[in-house]
Design a protein around this motif. Structure first.
Motif, PDB file in Angstrom:
ATOM      1  N   PHE A 178      -2.643   5.108  -0.383  1.00  0.00           N
ATOM      2  CA  PHE A 178      -1.536   4.908   0.553  1.00  0.00           C
ATOM      3  C   PHE A 178      -0.311   5.743   0.227  1.00  0.00           C
ATOM      4  O   PHE A 178       0.487   6.017   1.111  1.00  0.00           O
ATOM      5  N   ALA A 179      -0.129   6.133  -1.020  1.00  0.00           N
ATOM      6  CA  ALA A 179       1.048   6.931  -1.324  1.00  0.00           C
ATOM      7  C   ALA A 179       0.732   8.410  -1.401  1.00  0.00           C
ATOM      8  O   ALA A 179       1.552   9.241  -1.041  1.00  0.00           O
ATOM      9  N   PHE A 196      -2.607   9.816  -0.508  1.00  0.00           N
ATOM     10  CA  PHE A 196      -3.753  10.205   0.329  1.00  0.00           C
ATOM     11  C   PHE A 196      -4.893  10.821  -0.456  1.00  0.00           C
ATOM     12  O   PHE A 196      -5.536  11.737   0.029  1.00  0.00           O
ATOM     13  N   PHE A 205      -7.541   5.563  11.154  1.00  0.00           N
ATOM     14  CA  PHE A 205      -6.363   6.319  10.728  1.00  0.00           C
ATOM     15  C   PHE A 205      -5.101   5.515  10.947  1.00  0.00           C
ATOM     16  O   PHE A 205      -4.230   5.413  10.080  1.00  0.00           O
ATOM     17  N   ILE A 206      -4.981   4.946  12.142  1.00  0.00           N
ATOM     18  CA  ILE A 206      -3.735   4.259  12.469  1.00  0.00           C
ATOM     19  C   ILE A 206      -3.566   3.013  11.604  1.00  0.00           C
ATOM     20  O   ILE A 206      -2.475   2.746  11.084  1.00  0.00           O
ATOM     21  N   GLY A 255      -2.424   4.025   8.288  1.00  0.00           N
ATOM     22  CA  GLY A 255      -0.995   4.324   8.334  1.00  0.00           C
ATOM     23  C   GLY A 255      -0.154   3.065   8.251  1.00  0.00           C
ATOM     24  O   GLY A 255       0.810   2.999   7.491  1.00  0.00           O
ATOM     25  N   ALA A 314      -0.247   1.701   4.864  1.00  0.00           N
ATOM     26  CA  ALA A 314       0.579   2.495   3.960  1.00  0.00           C
ATOM     27  C   ALA A 314       2.044   2.108   4.104  1.00  0.00           C
ATOM     28  O   ALA A 314       2.783   2.016   3.122  1.00  0.00           O
ATOM     29  N   ILE A 315       2.468   1.835   5.365  1.00  0.00           N
ATOM     30  CA  ILE A 315       3.854   1.384   5.564  1.00  0.00           C
ATOM     31  C   ILE A 315       4.064   0.068   4.830  1.00  0.00           C
ATOM     32  O   ILE A 315       5.077  -0.154   4.168  1.00  0.00           O
ATOM     33  N   MET A 365       4.541   0.555   1.262  1.00  0.00           N
ATOM     34  CA  MET A 365       5.822   1.125   0.859  1.00  0.00           C
ATOM     35  C   MET A 365       6.804   0.056   0.427  1.00  0.00           C
ATOM     36  O   MET A 365       7.726   0.318  -0.326  1.00  0.00           O
ATOM     37  N   LEU A 406      -2.869  15.603   4.439  1.00  0.00           N
ATOM     38  CA  LEU A 406      -1.811  14.768   4.977  1.00  0.00           C
ATOM     39  C   LEU A 406      -0.535  14.779   4.162  1.00  0.00           C
ATOM     40  O   LEU A 406       0.554  14.707   4.706  1.00  0.00           O
ATOM     41  N   PHE A 433      11.695   8.331   9.663  1.00  0.00           N
ATOM     42  CA  PHE A 433      10.399   7.730   9.419  1.00  0.00           C
ATOM     43  C   PHE A 433       9.280   8.768   9.444  1.00  0.00           C
ATOM     44  O   PHE A 433       8.295   8.650   8.732  1.00  0.00           O
ATOM     45  N   LEU A 439       8.087  10.220   6.190  1.00  0.00           N
ATOM     46  CA  LEU A 439       7.369   9.409   5.215  1.00  0.00           C
ATOM     47  C   LEU A 439       5.866   9.591   5.379  1.00  0.00           C
ATOM     48  O   LEU A 439       5.371   9.859   6.475  1.00  0.00           O
ATOM     49  N   ALA A 440       5.165   9.404   4.263  1.00  0.00           N
ATOM     50  CA  ALA A 440       3.733   9.682   4.233  1.00  0.00           C
ATOM     51  C   ALA A 440       2.909   8.963   5.313  1.00  0.00           C
ATOM     52  O   ALA A 440       2.066   9.597   5.941  1.00  0.00           O
ATOM     53  N   PRO A 441       3.123   7.686   5.577  1.00  0.00           N
ATOM     54  CA  PRO A 441       2.229   6.996   6.514  1.00  0.00           C
ATOM     55  C   PRO A 441       2.208   7.607   7.903  1.00  0.00           C
ATOM     56  O   PRO A 441       1.190   7.537   8.600  1.00  0.00           O
ATOM     57  N   MET A 442       3.317   8.242   8.321  1.00  0.00           N
ATOM     58  CA  MET A 442       3.351   8.778   9.678  1.00  0.00           C
ATOM     59  C   MET A 442       2.360   9.919   9.862  1.00  0.00           C
ATOM     60  O   MET A 442       1.902  10.175  10.972  1.00  0.00           O
ATOM     61  N   ALA A 443       2.003  10.616   8.759  1.00  0.00           N
ATOM     62  CA  ALA A 443       1.002  11.680   8.878  1.00  0.00           C
ATOM     63  C   ALA A 443      -0.300  11.101   9.387  1.00  0.00           C
ATOM     64  O   ALA A 443      -0.933  11.654  10.289  1.00  0.00           O
ATOM     65  N   LEU A 444      -0.668   9.942   8.835  1.00  0.00           N
ATOM     66  CA  LEU A 444      -1.907   9.292   9.273  1.00  0.00           C
ATOM     67  C   LEU A 444      -1.838   8.929  10.743  1.00  0.00           C
ATOM     68  O   LEU A 444      -2.785   9.130  11.500  1.00  0.00           O
ATOM     69  N   ILE A 445      -0.696   8.377  11.138  1.00  0.00           N
ATOM     70  CA  ILE A 445      -0.588   7.915  12.513  1.00  0.00           C
ATOM     71  C   ILE A 445      -0.579   9.098  13.468  1.00  0.00           C
ATOM     72  O   ILE A 445      -1.205   9.054  14.530  1.00  0.00           O
ATOM     73  N   VAL A 494      -2.107  11.969  12.996  1.00  0.00           N
ATOM     74  CA  VAL A 494      -3.496  12.427  13.115  1.00  0.00           C
ATOM     75  C   VAL A 494      -4.283  11.466  14.006  1.00  0.00           C
ATOM     76  O   VAL A 494      -5.090  11.896  14.844  1.00  0.00           O
TER      77      VAL A 494
END
Lengths: 240, 215
Positions: free
Chosen positions: A18-19, A21, A186-187, A190, A193-194, A197, B33, B186, B189-195, B197
């Motif tokens: 999550f941090a 990838f 993927f979503i 994500g 991962a949020i 955080m 990512l 936002f 931040l890393a998580p948005m790369a996943l979203i 994609v």
């Protein structure tokens, strides 16, 4: 304390998936069922725990600038760190082979449950990533490197377990057709991962940590004051 | 495309859309990512992967008849690791700042599944020229996604492209900032790369229904 901090930090704050990838390919490909996800996760914990400390030794005694001084003073200014990629990956590939042979010989049950995952792990980014981050974060001692490898493995294990469980459930939901399978995974990753955080505030290093300590010290003082007050009140109640 | 026969040009064009390594084959997501917060880093990463894949596929294809199949993974890893060391050293020499930013992720090209995947699936069984085209095609497909993600994340996240402010100055409130637009931090931040994609996959699959998965 140092160990405990690194342990929780590598599992939650710097979680491999999550941090940073790392290991996403196998994370996405092997997370369709919980049982296979557990097998792969266990194998990752195992291999990380073995390879990170070994690569730490390599880094300390062969690769770093001045690491070769144990050979003699004339080797003191050699810097072989440009070789680290190839040496790390060679170690990982050979260790994976070795581990496979040893496990097959001494514990056929474990071998069967890890199955095809062991050889695949040689090309899992999480394993090489573990060693490279170990190098770039300058982990200080062998024990800490061992701890780092083990706890990052656990973090990866947790991540794949969670997504596999979610994917098993989501099969019964009505996901928009183009998002089915990969897209929704993927979503969800994500969003997870949020969520992860939020662990970022759990452990803060340097100045913040010192500040927190003084804050908590102040709180302790307040608590003590309160306690003495209540004790005094109780005493005065009794005398009345 | 007079240079290439129809079959050969398919090798390059297919991975760009309907057989994209990231969105369809699910390869090479690991390093893709984390570095896409800026367009520049994405472009450098794409170029590095194009180089490594093109040359790597040639080398593996040349050696395909002499590699013993039992130790082929180690041979492949050594070839990739050598190429990545070249990329890393070149970056360190010419763009030290960027090489610091990319950090461990250049090294992680070695275990980028896209490279091993194409070695296994294509270069071990095909001739040199076709392997080279396949390598370049897949690396381009990877690069396209990286650049799209990097473009949107940098534009929406910090209002710049390649470091140039394109939406005006957020502090002086010029350009679009004068009508109340704010950067969406936002996106960095890393998580948005996943979203992002995930959304690219969504768009691609709604345009081409054949790609939709069963479940």
């Amino acid at each position: 304390m140092e160990h405990l901090e690194l342990f929780f930090k590598s599992i939650f704050v710097d979680n491999m998936v999550f941090a940073t990838f790392l290991g996403m390919c196998s994370y996405l490909a092997v997370s369709k069922k919980v049982s296979t996800a557990v097998g792969l996760g266990a194998a990752v914990i195992f291999v990380l725990t073995v390879t990170v400390p070994i690569n730490w030794l390599l880094d300390q005694y062969i690769l770093q600038e001045g690491a070769l001084t144990w050979l003699g003073a004339e080797y003191a200014d050699y810097d072989l760190s440009f070789l680290s990629f190839i040496l790390f990956i060679a170690t990982i590939a050979t260790m994976v082979q070795l581990v496979e042979i040893v496990v097959e010989r001494f514990s056929p049950a474990l071998y069967n449950s890890l199955g095809i995952f062991l050889p695949l792990i040689a090309v899992n980014c999480a394993i090489l990533g573990g060693s490279l981050f170990m190098q770039s974060r300058e982990i200080e001692s062998f024990a800490l490197a061992l701890n780092y490898g083990f706890s990052s493995g656990i973090g990866w294990f947790l991540a794949i377990l969670a997504i596999a469980a979610i994917r098993e459930k989501i099969r019964y939901s009505n996901v928009p057709a183009p998002l089915r399978g990969l897209g929704i995974t993927f979503i969800i990753t994500g969003l997870m991962a949020i969520g992860f955080m939020s662990f970022g505030g759990m452990l803060t290093g340097g100045d913040d940590a010192a500040k927190e300590e003084s804050d908590s010290a102040a709180q302790v003082e307040k608590v003590i004051e309160k306690e003495t007050e209540t004790a005094q009140a109780a005493v005065s109640d009794k005398t009345e | 495309m007079a240079l290439l026969s129809k079959k050969d040009s398919k090798l390059i064009l297919d991975p760009l859309a309907d057989n994209n390594p990231i969105t369809i084959q699910v390869l090479g997501i690991c390093s893709a990512l984390a570095i896409t917060a800026q367009l520049k880093a994405s472009i450098v990463m794409s170029i590095s992967v194009i180089f490594v894949m093109g040359v790597g596929n040639i080398v593996i294809s040349l050696m395909r008849n002499i590699i013993p199949s039992k130790i082929r993974i180690i041979v492949q890893l050594v070839v990739v690791a050598t190429l990545v060391i070249i990329v890393d050293q070149v970056l360190k020499a010419f763009s030290y700042q960027l090489s610091k930013e990319l950090g461990a992720f250049i090294g992680l090209i070695i275990t980028n599944c896209i490279i091993m995947g194409r070695f296994e699936a294509f270069a071990l069984g095909n001739g040199v020229w076709r392997s080279f085209l396949d390598g370049i095609g897949n690396a381009l497909g990877y690069g396209v996604i990286l650049i799209i993600v990097g473009f949107f994340r940098e534009l929406l996240g910090s209002g710049t492209l390649l470091g140039f402010p394109v939406l005006g100055d957020p502090i002086a409130k010029s350009g679009v900032y004068s009508i109340g637009y704010e950067n969406n931090g936002f996106m960095l931040l890393a998580p948005m790369a996943l979203i992002v994609v995930g959304i690219i996959i969504w768009v691609q699959r709604s345009r081409n229904k054949a790609l939709i998965e069963e479940n």
